[in-house]
Design an enzyme around this catalytic site. Structure first.
Site, PDB file in Angstrom:
ATOM      1  N   GLU A  49       0.801  -1.224   0.000  1.00 13.78           N
ATOM      2  CA  GLU A  49       0.000   0.000   0.000  1.00 13.78           C
ATOM      3  C   GLU A  49       0.830   1.268   0.000  1.00 13.78           C
ATOM      4  O   GLU A  49       0.448   2.265  -0.584  1.00 13.78           O
ATOM      5  CB  GLU A  49      -0.942  -0.018   1.211  1.00 13.78           C
ATOM      6  CG  GLU A  49      -2.195   0.843   1.050  1.00 13.78           C
ATOM      7  CD  GLU A  49      -1.980   2.318   1.309  1.00 13.78           C
ATOM      8  OE1 GLU A  49      -2.787   3.124   0.810  1.00 13.78           O
ATOM      9  OE2 GLU A  49      -1.012   2.683   2.000  1.00 13.78           O
ATOM     10  N   ASP A  50       1.981   1.230   0.634  1.00 14.69           N
ATOM     11  CA  ASP A  50       2.804   2.444   0.632  1.00 14.69           C
ATOM     12  C   ASP A  50       4.278   2.074   0.578  1.00 14.69           C
ATOM     13  O   ASP A  50       4.691   1.011   1.060  1.00 14.69           O
ATOM     14  CB  ASP A  50       2.514   3.293   1.868  1.00 14.69           C
ATOM     15  CG  ASP A  50       2.823   4.766   1.637  1.00 14.69           C
ATOM     16  OD1 ASP A  50       3.235   5.126   0.514  1.00 14.69           O
ATOM     17  OD2 ASP A  50       2.646   5.568   2.573  1.00 14.69           O
ATOM     18  N   HIS A 110       0.085   0.341   7.208  1.00 13.75           N
ATOM     19  CA  HIS A 110      -0.629   1.086   6.172  1.00 13.75           C
ATOM     20  C   HIS A 110       0.351   2.109   5.579  1.00 13.75           C
ATOM     21  O   HIS A 110       1.256   1.744   4.860  1.00 13.75           O
ATOM     22  CB  HIS A 110      -1.862   1.735   6.821  1.00 13.75           C
ATOM     23  CG  HIS A 110      -2.878   2.263   5.869  1.00 13.75           C
ATOM     24  ND1 HIS A 110      -4.164   2.569   6.256  1.00 13.75           N
ATOM     25  CD2 HIS A 110      -2.806   2.564   4.554  1.00 13.75           C
ATOM     26  CE1 HIS A 110      -4.854   3.017   5.221  1.00 13.75           C
ATOM     27  NE2 HIS A 110      -4.039   3.042   4.173  1.00 13.75           N
ATOM     28  N   ILE A 112       3.449   4.920   5.314  1.00 15.60           N
ATOM     29  CA  ILE A 112       4.828   4.884   5.813  1.00 15.60           C
ATOM     30  C   ILE A 112       5.566   6.139   5.389  1.00 15.60           C
ATOM     31  O   ILE A 112       5.286   6.734   4.340  1.00 15.60           O
ATOM     32  CB  ILE A 112       5.568   3.623   5.303  1.00 15.60           C
ATOM     33  CG1 ILE A 112       6.935   3.471   5.950  1.00 15.60           C
ATOM     34  CG2 ILE A 112       5.691   3.635   3.786  1.00 15.60           C
ATOM     35  CD1 ILE A 112       7.636   2.164   5.619  1.00 15.60           C
ATOM     36  N   ASN A 164      -4.533   7.182   7.703  1.00 16.85           N
ATOM     37  CA  ASN A 164      -4.241   6.583   6.401  1.00 16.85           C
ATOM     38  C   ASN A 164      -2.754   6.702   6.089  1.00 16.85           C
ATOM     39  O   ASN A 164      -2.098   5.722   5.777  1.00 16.85           O
ATOM     40  CB  ASN A 164      -5.081   7.269   5.320  1.00 16.85           C
ATOM     41  CG  ASN A 164      -4.897   6.684   3.934  1.00 16.85           C
ATOM     42  OD1 ASN A 164      -3.797   6.666   3.407  1.00 16.85           O
ATOM     43  ND2 ASN A 164      -5.971   6.202   3.347  1.00 16.85           N
ATOM     44  N   ASP A 165      -2.227   7.921   6.191  1.00 13.91           N
ATOM     45  CA  ASP A 165      -0.819   8.155   5.866  1.00 13.91           C
ATOM     46  C   ASP A 165      -0.144   8.895   7.010  1.00 13.91           C
ATOM     47  O   ASP A 165      -0.794   9.554   7.829  1.00 13.91           O
ATOM     48  CB  ASP A 165      -0.714   8.966   4.571  1.00 13.91           C
ATOM     49  CG  ASP A 165       0.651   8.833   3.905  1.00 13.91           C
ATOM     50  OD1 ASP A 165       1.467   7.991   4.363  1.00 13.91           O
ATOM     51  OD2 ASP A 165       0.923   9.551   2.926  1.00 13.91           O
ATOM     52  N   ASN A 219      -5.759  12.074   2.466  1.00 12.88           N
ATOM     53  CA  ASN A 219      -5.161  10.772   2.143  1.00 12.88           C
ATOM     54  C   ASN A 219      -3.640  10.907   2.109  1.00 12.88           C
ATOM     55  O   ASN A 219      -3.003  11.044   3.138  1.00 12.88           O
ATOM     56  CB  ASN A 219      -5.723  10.250   0.823  1.00 12.88           C
ATOM     57  CG  ASN A 219      -5.601   8.750   0.680  1.00 12.88           C
ATOM     58  OD1 ASN A 219      -6.453   8.013   1.138  1.00 12.88           O
ATOM     59  ND2 ASN A 219      -4.525   8.287   0.063  1.00 12.88           N
ATOM     60  N   ASP A 265      -3.863   8.741  -4.551  1.00  7.66           N
ATOM     61  CA  ASP A 265      -3.677   8.066  -3.262  1.00  7.66           C
ATOM     62  C   ASP A 265      -2.421   8.612  -2.579  1.00  7.66           C
ATOM     63  O   ASP A 265      -2.389   9.747  -2.162  1.00  7.66           O
ATOM     64  CB  ASP A 265      -3.608   6.553  -3.498  1.00  7.66           C
ATOM     65  CG  ASP A 265      -4.028   5.742  -2.276  1.00  7.66           C
ATOM     66  OD1 ASP A 265      -3.664   6.125  -1.167  1.00  7.66           O
ATOM     67  OD2 ASP A 265      -4.705   4.710  -2.435  1.00  7.66           O
ATOM     68  N   ASN A 266      -1.367   7.819  -2.471  1.00  2.00           N
ATOM     69  CA  ASN A 266      -0.153   8.246  -1.768  1.00  2.00           C
ATOM     70  C   ASN A 266       0.797   9.006  -2.686  1.00  2.00           C
ATOM     71  O   ASN A 266       0.700   8.932  -3.911  1.00  2.00           O
ATOM     72  CB  ASN A 266       0.559   7.024  -1.180  1.00  2.00           C
ATOM     73  CG  ASN A 266      -0.266   6.374  -0.094  1.00  2.00           C
ATOM     74  OD1 ASN A 266      -0.767   7.044   0.804  1.00  2.00           O
ATOM     75  ND2 ASN A 266      -0.427   5.060  -0.172  1.00  2.00           N
TER      76      ASN A 266
END
Length: 364
Positions: A49-50, A110, A112, A164-165, A219, A265-266
């Site tokens: 995810e990250d 999640h 990072i 989330n982040d 996000n 997203d990221n």
């Protein structure tokens, strides 16, 4: 009067329905293209995810095993893992790195970020959920010699509602983005459907936390290389906020908002200070995939964008670097470039990592 009320209600209903359809991207489709040869990295299978890249060490750190929203603990099958990927060699294999002395048995990472300490140690900041969707920020130091992560500290706070982040701002300080305020799937759907988001942006200074933004869904978050400009993804608005970050006053000031027409997203910032993001161009497909990610027949398109900002940061030249309908790279969540922009990694919410060469010029 009754007719007037009825017409007004119907007008509202039509307008609201149209807005929901646009939010779900029912009018969009995705076309496949790649900037060069792409292949999968071995080792990571339950999500990536990250990703955060330490250019100093030429290493990429990857989170795996995300729990998306609350579900029964007994039904949570994911095993949280951390991986490291050596960017200096084309092994196409990520190595799992154990976490030592962790105080909690449930470790489902999640978002990072990282910070390099004065002695050169890479310190990781990780958003961690438990199987019953309780949250914390876990700080880990990477032992390069023994290739392990040593637990330093776990931080919990009432303002970490649905993190989330995370974004490191010092050895013990960081931002946290909350993408909502509800823990249940139904509550999350209601937030999206009504537009009344209860998320926020929080800064933790090492001792205390305070809100920078409230009642919004944030996000991906990242700072420019000089640590003065903060980028925030407002994923459901399909915009990216650009803010001045005053570290002394711990305040932000909005500079601009960039319309993306896609759910970014990221984030990643490259050596030239360009912003990169993996985005979900068709939100209805992303929702289906995220709701039943074990079903291999459900795919979600992936789009990678690179943003080159104007000097005043009010405008950005946007280049689509990569696009896939989801069969090769499904639900891309982060894109990170390295090797002076000649290569990139694409992480996904629940599946593998894509490693691509960039054999084209991204500047016009």
């Amino acid at each position: 009067m009754l007719k007037i009320i009825l017409v007004a209600f119907l007008a509202f209903l039509v307008q609201y329905s149209f807005k929901v359809l646009l939010t779900l991207d029912v009018h969009k489709r995705t076309y496949n293209h790649r900037p060069g040869p792409c292949r999968k990295i071995e080792g990571v299978v339950n999500g990536s995810e990250d990703i955060t890249i330490s250019y100093e060490k030429n290493l990429a750190f990857i989170t795996s095993g995300l729990v998306f929203l609350h579900s029964e603990s007994s039904k949570t099958e994911n095993n949280g893992e951390m991986f490291v990927y050596d960017l200096s060699q084309r092994t196409y294999k990520a190595e799992r790195i154990p976490v030592k002395n962790l105080e909690d048995s449930e470790f489902l990472p999640h978002g990072i970020s990282h910070w390099v300490l004065k002695d050169g140690t890479v310190r990781l900041f990780v958003v961690v959920h438990s199987k019953d969707f309780k949250h914390s920020i876990v700080i880990l130091d990477y032992d390069e010699k023994n290739r392990v992560l040593n637990h330093v500290r776990t931080i919990r706070d009432d303002k970490f509602v649905r993190p989330n982040d995370v974004l490191a701002t010092g050895e013990n300080s960081f931002f946290v983005s909350n993408d909502g305020g509800c823990h249940s799937n139904i509550g999350n759907i209601l937030e999206i459907a009504t537009g009344f988001h209860k998320g926020s942006l929080v800064h933790y200074d090492g001792k205390n936390s305070h809100y920078l933004l409230e009642n919004t869904a944030t996000n991906g978050i990242i700072l420019s290389n000089d640590k003065k400009t903060l980028y925030v993804s407002f994923i459901y608005e399909e915009t990216i906020g650009v803010f001045d970050w005053n570290v002394g006053k711990q305040e932000i000031r909005e500079v601009s908002k960039i319309e993306t027409l896609t759910a970014c997203d990221n984030f990643h910032v490259d050596e030239d200070d360009n912003l990169w993001s993996a985005c979900h161009p068709v939100l209805k497909d992303a929702a289906k995939h995220l709701g039943n990610h074990k079903n291999k027949d459900l795919h979600s398109p992936t789009q990678v964008l690179r943003f080159k900002f104007s000097e005043d940061r009010k405008f950005a030249e946007i280049v689509e670097v990569f696009s896939d309908e989801g069969r090769f790279t499904s639900a891309g969540a982060v894109a990170t470039s390295f090797d002076n922009g000649k290569q990139m990694l694409i992480g996904t919410v629940f599946r593998d990592v894509t490693h691509c060469d960039i054999n084209i010029s991204l500047d016009f």
